[in-house]
Write a protein that holds these residues in place. Structure first.
Motif, PDB file in Angstrom:
ATOM      1  N   GLY A   1     123.527 106.278  38.851  1.00 25.11           N
ATOM      2  CA  GLY A   1     123.939 107.573  38.332  1.00 25.11           C
ATOM      3  C   GLY A   1     124.658 107.371  37.011  1.00 25.11           C
ATOM      4  O   GLY A   1     125.370 106.385  36.822  1.00 25.11           O
ATOM      5  N   ASN A   2     124.479 108.276  36.072  1.00 28.10           N
ATOM      6  CA  ASN A   2     125.137 108.227  34.766  1.00 28.10           C
ATOM      7  C   ASN A   2     126.179 109.337  34.721  1.00 28.10           C
ATOM      8  O   ASN A   2     125.844 110.520  34.745  1.00 28.10           O
ATOM      9  N   LEU A   3     127.469 108.941  34.677  1.00 31.42           N
ATOM     10  CA  LEU A   3     128.536 109.927  34.581  1.00 31.42           C
ATOM     11  C   LEU A   3     128.639 110.400  33.131  1.00 31.42           C
ATOM     12  O   LEU A   3     128.920 109.611  32.234  1.00 31.42           O
ATOM     13  N   VAL A   4     128.379 111.671  32.918  1.00 30.15           N
ATOM     14  CA  VAL A   4     128.473 112.275  31.592  1.00 30.15           C
ATOM     15  C   VAL A   4     129.721 113.150  31.603  1.00 30.15           C
ATOM     16  O   VAL A   4     129.821 114.081  32.406  1.00 30.15           O
ATOM     17  N   VAL A   5     130.688 112.827  30.737  1.00 33.27           N
ATOM     18  CA  VAL A   5     131.958 113.533  30.740  1.00 33.27           C
ATOM     19  C   VAL A   5     132.616 113.390  29.374  1.00 33.27           C
ATOM     20  O   VAL A   5     132.352 112.429  28.650  1.00 33.27           O
ATOM     21  N   THR A   6     133.440 114.337  29.021  1.00 33.92           N
ATOM     22  CA  THR A   6     134.249 114.260  27.802  1.00 33.92           C
ATOM     23  C   THR A   6     135.709 114.170  28.223  1.00 33.92           C
ATOM     24  O   THR A   6     136.183 114.990  29.009  1.00 33.92           O
TER      25      THR A   6
ATOM     26  N   GLY B   1     145.000 111.914  20.765  1.00 37.01           N
ATOM     27  CA  GLY B   1     144.246 112.952  20.079  1.00 37.01           C
ATOM     28  C   GLY B   1     142.742 112.755  20.091  1.00 37.01           C
ATOM     29  O   GLY B   1     142.006 113.546  19.518  1.00 37.01           O
ATOM     30  N   GLN B   2     142.260 111.725  20.759  1.00 39.25           N
ATOM     31  CA  GLN B   2     140.823 111.402  20.744  1.00 39.25           C
ATOM     32  C   GLN B   2     140.037 112.267  21.718  1.00 39.25           C
ATOM     33  O   GLN B   2     140.513 112.598  22.809  1.00 39.25           O
ATOM     34  N   VAL B   3     138.826 112.619  21.323  1.00 43.28           N
ATOM     35  CA  VAL B   3     137.850 113.262  22.182  1.00 43.28           C
ATOM     36  C   VAL B   3     136.779 112.212  22.425  1.00 43.28           C
ATOM     37  O   VAL B   3     136.030 111.859  21.511  1.00 43.28           O
ATOM     38  N   LYS B   4     136.726 111.671  23.635  1.00 45.34           N
ATOM     39  CA  LYS B   4     135.813 110.563  23.943  1.00 45.34           C
ATOM     40  C   LYS B   4     134.714 111.047  24.871  1.00 45.34           C
ATOM     41  O   LYS B   4     134.981 111.528  25.963  1.00 45.34           O
ATOM     42  N   GLN B   5     133.477 110.914  24.414  1.00 40.03           N
ATOM     43  CA  GLN B   5     132.326 111.319  25.211  1.00 40.03           C
ATOM     44  C   GLN B   5     131.737 110.092  25.890  1.00 40.03           C
ATOM     45  O   GLN B   5     131.469 109.081  25.232  1.00 40.03           O
ATOM     46  N   LEU B   6     131.525 110.205  27.180  1.00 35.77           N
ATOM     47  CA  LEU B   6     130.932 109.120  27.960  1.00 35.77           C
ATOM     48  C   LEU B   6     129.554 109.533  28.457  1.00 35.77           C
ATOM     49  O   LEU B   6     129.326 110.697  28.762  1.00 35.77           O
ATOM     50  N   GLY B   7     128.667 108.557  28.547  1.00 40.69           N
ATOM     51  CA  GLY B   7     127.363 108.789  29.153  1.00 40.69           C
ATOM     52  C   GLY B   7     126.285 109.277  28.224  1.00 40.69           C
ATOM     53  O   GLY B   7     125.193 109.609  28.665  1.00 40.69           O
ATOM     54  N   ARG B   8     126.542 109.331  26.926  1.00 35.93           N
ATOM     55  CA  ARG B   8     125.532 109.850  25.986  1.00 35.93           C
ATOM     56  C   ARG B   8     124.407 108.855  25.719  1.00 35.93           C
ATOM     57  O   ARG B   8     123.344 109.228  25.277  1.00 35.93           O
ATOM     58  N   ASN B   9     124.650 107.563  25.981  1.00 31.36           N
ATOM     59  CA  ASN B   9     123.617 106.551  25.792  1.00 31.36           C
ATOM     60  C   ASN B   9     123.582 105.642  27.018  1.00 31.36           C
ATOM     61  O   ASN B   9     124.158 104.559  27.018  1.00 31.36           O
TER      62      ASN B   9
ATOM     63  N   GLN C   1     121.444 103.723  28.210  1.00 34.83           N
ATOM     64  CA  GLN C   1     120.705 102.465  28.107  1.00 34.83           C
ATOM     65  C   GLN C   1     121.576 101.326  27.595  1.00 34.83           C
ATOM     66  O   GLN C   1     121.167 100.173  27.629  1.00 34.83           O
ATOM     67  N   SER C   2     122.781 101.627  27.077  1.00 37.59           N
ATOM     68  CA  SER C   2     123.631 100.565  26.555  1.00 37.59           C
ATOM     69  C   SER C   2     124.867 100.414  27.415  1.00 37.59           C
ATOM     70  O   SER C   2     125.301 101.350  28.074  1.00 37.59           O
ATOM     71  N   ALA C   3     125.445  99.231  27.383  1.00 38.89           N
ATOM     72  CA  ALA C   3     126.671  98.970  28.141  1.00 38.89           C
ATOM     73  C   ALA C   3     127.795  98.674  27.152  1.00 38.89           C
ATOM     74  O   ALA C   3     128.427  97.646  27.211  1.00 38.89           O
ATOM     75  N   ASN C   4     128.037  99.596  26.218  1.00 40.72           N
ATOM     76  CA  ASN C   4     129.000  99.346  25.145  1.00 40.72           C
ATOM     77  C   ASN C   4     130.374  99.947  25.411  1.00 40.72           C
ATOM     78  O   ASN C   4     131.168 100.087  24.507  1.00 40.72           O
ATOM     79  N   GLY C   5     130.664 100.312  26.641  1.00 39.87           N
ATOM     80  CA  GLY C   5     131.975 100.873  26.961  1.00 39.87           C
ATOM     81  C   GLY C   5     132.038 102.383  26.888  1.00 39.87           C
ATOM     82  O   GLY C   5     133.031 102.973  27.264  1.00 39.87           O
ATOM     83  N   SER C   6     130.981 103.026  26.407  1.00 44.75           N
ATOM     84  CA  SER C   6     130.984 104.481  26.358  1.00 44.75           C
ATOM     85  C   SER C   6     130.076 105.058  27.441  1.00 44.75           C
ATOM     86  O   SER C   6     129.698 106.213  27.387  1.00 44.75           O
ATOM     87  N   THR C   7     129.740 104.234  28.419  1.00 44.46           N
ATOM     88  CA  THR C   7     128.892 104.665  29.515  1.00 44.46           C
ATOM     89  C   THR C   7     129.515 104.223  30.833  1.00 44.46           C
ATOM     90  O   THR C   7     129.972 103.091  30.952  1.00 44.46           O
ATOM     91  N   VAL C   8     129.535 105.117  31.802  1.00 41.35           N
ATOM     92  CA  VAL C   8     129.980 104.773  33.148  1.00 41.35           C
ATOM     93  C   VAL C   8     128.783 104.975  34.069  1.00 41.35           C
ATOM     94  O   VAL C   8     128.427 106.110  34.399  1.00 41.35           O
ATOM     95  N   LEU C   9     128.145 103.865  34.429  1.00 42.86           N
ATOM     96  CA  LEU C   9     127.010 103.908  35.341  1.00 42.86           C
ATOM     97  C   LEU C   9     127.508 103.658  36.757  1.00 42.86           C
ATOM     98  O   LEU C   9     128.383 102.817  36.982  1.00 42.86           O
TER      99      LEU C   9
END
Length: 168
Positions: free
Chosen positions: A64-69, A99-107, A109-117
Motif C-alpha cells: 500500500g502507498n500512503l499518500v498524505v500531506t 513551516g514545511q508542507v511535506k507531501q508523501l507518496g507522490r512517487n 516507485q522510489s525509496a527516497n524518504g518521501s514515500t511510505v510503503l
C-alpha cells in the motif's frame, strides 16, 4: 396618504428582514471543517495531517502507498512516526521542518524518504485501514484511512509496485 406610505415602508422592511434574517441563526457552512477530497485529515500536536489515503493495486498487490500531506505549523522540526496497521508494525519516520508542507507518496516507485510503503498490505480498495501518527510526547492521532485504487486518472500514477522494494 402618509399612512399608506408608512405601511408600505414597514411592509418592505418586514419582507427584507424576513428574507435575510435566517442567516442570523443558521450556522455558516464555510466555518465547518470538512475533507474536500477522498482522504481524511486530523492534527497531532503542531503537525497537521491532511488528505491521508492509501493507494493499492486493485489486482491484488501486497503493498500500500500512503499518500498524505504533513504540515508543520511549529517553529521547530518534528520527526513524525507513522505506524500503519497493527501497533506492533514497523513504523516509518518522516522529519517535517518548521513551516514545511511535506507531501508523501507522490512517487511510489522510489525509496527516497518521501514515500511510505506498507508491505504485507491486504486491504482491498473501498476498505478503511488504521494509521497512527505521533511525534515526541504529543498525543498521537489514530486515523482510519480510506483505501483506493488507481482507477481514477489522478491516482493512477500513485499505485505502488506489487512488491515492496528492498530497504536500504
Amino acid at each position: 396618504m402618509k399612512a399608506r406610505v408608512a405601511a408600505s415602508v414597514v411592509l418592505a422592511l418586514a419582507v427584507a428582514l424576513g428574507a435575510s434574517a435566517c442567516t442570523l441563526v443558521a450556522p455558516q457552512a464555510t466555518t465547518k471543517h470538512y475533507d474536500a477530497s477522498d482522504g481524511i485529515s486530523g492534527s497531532v500536536g503542531q503537525v497537521d495531517v491532511r488528505n491521508a489515503m492509501i493507494i493499492a493495486d486493485a489486482k491484488g498487490g501486497t503493498v500500500g502507498n500512503l499518500v498524505v500531506t504533513l504540515v508543520n505549523t511549529d517553529s521547530k522540526s518534528h520527526r513524525v512516526r507513522i505506524t500503519a496497521g497493527q501497533q506492533g508494525s514497523t513504523p516509518a519516520y518522516v522529519t517535517v521542518e518548521p513551516g514545511q508542507v511535506k507531501q508523501l507518496g507522490r512517487n511510489p516507485q522510489s525509496a527516497n524518504g518521501s514515500t511510505v510503503l506498507i508491505p504485507g498490505f491486504d486491504a482491498k480498495p473501498g476498505a478503511l485501514f488504521p494509521v497512527y501518527f505521533q511525534y515526541g510526547d504529543a498525543t498521537g492521532l489514530d486515523l482510519t484511512v480510506p483505501v483506493l485504487d488507481g482507477g481514477l486518472p489522478e491516482y493512477s500514477s500513485l499505485v505502488p509496485p506489487t512488491s515492496a522494494p528492498a530497504q536500504q
